[in-house]
Design an enzyme around this catalytic site. Structure first.
Site, PDB file in Angstrom:
ATOM      1  N   LYS A 150      39.776  41.988  36.883  1.00 60.23           N
ATOM      2  CA  LYS A 150      38.550  42.742  36.397  1.00 60.23           C
ATOM      3  C   LYS A 150      38.331  42.870  34.975  1.00 60.23           C
ATOM      4  CE  LYS A 150      41.832  46.790  36.106  1.00 60.23           C
ATOM      5  NZ  LYS A 150      42.075  46.901  34.469  1.00 60.23           N
ATOM      6  N   ASP A 206      47.815  45.921  36.388  1.00 55.03           N
ATOM      7  CA  ASP A 206      47.717  45.430  35.263  1.00 55.03           C
ATOM      8  C   ASP A 206      49.359  44.984  34.599  1.00 55.03           C
ATOM      9  OD1 ASP A 206      45.177  45.655  35.558  1.00 55.03           O
ATOM     10  OD2 ASP A 206      44.619  46.636  33.855  1.00 55.03           O
ATOM     11  N   CYS A 254      44.366  51.991  31.008  1.00 53.01           N
ATOM     12  CA  CYS A 254      43.664  51.714  32.271  1.00 53.01           C
ATOM     13  C   CYS A 254      44.463  52.558  33.324  1.00 53.01           C
ATOM     14  CB  CYS A 254      44.305  50.304  32.759  1.00 53.01           C
ATOM     15  SG  CYS A 254      43.544  48.793  31.495  1.00 53.01           S
TER      16      CYS A 254
END
Length: 210
Positions: free
Chosen positions: A90, A25, A124
Site C-alpha cells: 500500500k 508494516d 499507520c
C-alpha cells in the site's frame, strides 16, 4: 440474538470465528528505527502462531514495499504455513485500502473483530484503527505488539486510540480470550505458546531501548 451480539460488541469479546489478525508494516527497513522493535516482532509472531492454531485469518500489509522492503524475516517465515493469510502492499498509511476492505467484505463478512499489531502506532496503526472503527469493526490493539519511533509517540497514540473507542489488550490476554476455555482442543498448544512467549522479556516493561 441481536441483544447478545450487541452485548458481545460492547464488551469486546474475542471469538476465533469472528476475528481477524492485522499485521501492519513490520518491515526490515524499520530495524533500529523503532522503539522496542524486537518486542513488537516477538509479540506479533506469537499472535500469528495463535492465529494459526485457532483458525484466525491474517491480513498483512507493507508500506511502499518496493522502497521500504518486505515484512521482517521472522514473521514472514512464520506465515509460510498459515492456512489463511493475504499480503497487500500500500501507499496509504491506513491498512484499510480498497483491496483489503474488499477482501474483508467478500471473504470474511462475519469477522467484525480486528486484532491489530504493527508499526507505527501513531501513524499507520492509528489510522487503520480509526478507519476500522468508522466501518463498524471492533478493534483490539495488541499493546505489546505495536510501537513507534519513540516511546512518547507510542504512548500518545495508544491513548488516542483508547479515546476513539478501541480496546487496548496484550498478547497473552488476547490469546487467552480467543482460546476461552481450558477444554479447547488447542489449549495445550496455546499454553505452550504462551510459556514460550513469556520466556522473552517484554521490552515495554523496562525503560531500556533495544
Amino acid at each position: 440474538m441481536a441483544a447478545l451480539s450487541s452485548a458481545t460488541k460492547r464488551l469486546g469479546r474475542l471469538i476465533p470465528h469472528s476475528s481477524v489478525l492485522f499485521v501492519c508494516d513490520v518491515q526490515e527497513v524499520f530495524r533500529g528505527l523503532t522503539f522496542q522493535l524486537p518486542t513488537v516482532i516477538h509479540g506479533t509472531n506469537t499472535m500469528v502462531s495463535a492465529a494459526k492454531l485457532l483458525n484466525v485469518p491474517v491480513v498483512v500489509t507493507t508500506q511502499y514495499g518496493s522502497r521500504l522492503g518486505s515484512t521482517v524475516s521472522e514473521i514472514s517465515k512464520n506465515l509460510e504455513d498459515a492456512p489463511d493469510v493475504k499480503v497487500f502492499d500500500k501507499m496509504k498509511f491506513s491498512m484499510l485500502v480498497p483491496e483489503v476492505e474488499r477482501h474483508l467484505t467478500t471473504n470474511m463478512p462475519q469477522r467484525k473483530s480486528v486484532l491489530l499489531c504493527g508499526i507505527e502506532t501513531h501513524v499507520c496503526v492509528l489510522q487503520t484503527c480509526l478507519d476500522l472503527l468508522d466501518k463498524g469493526y471492533d478493534v483490539h490493539v495488541v499493546s505489546d505488539a505495536v510501537s513507534s519511533s519513540t516511546s512518547y509517540n507510542r504512548s500518545m497514540a495508544l491513548e488516542r486510540i483508547r479515546q476513539s473507542g478501541a480496546y487496548i489488550t496484550s498478547v497473552e490476554s488476547a490469546i487467552f480470550q480467543l482460546a476461552n476455555d481450558a477444554g479447547n482442543p488447542e489449549f495445550k498448544s496455546i499454553s505452550k505458546l504462551i510459556k514460550e512467549h513469556l520466556k522473552v522479556q517484554n521490552g515495554f516493561d523496562t525503560g531500556a531501548r533495544i
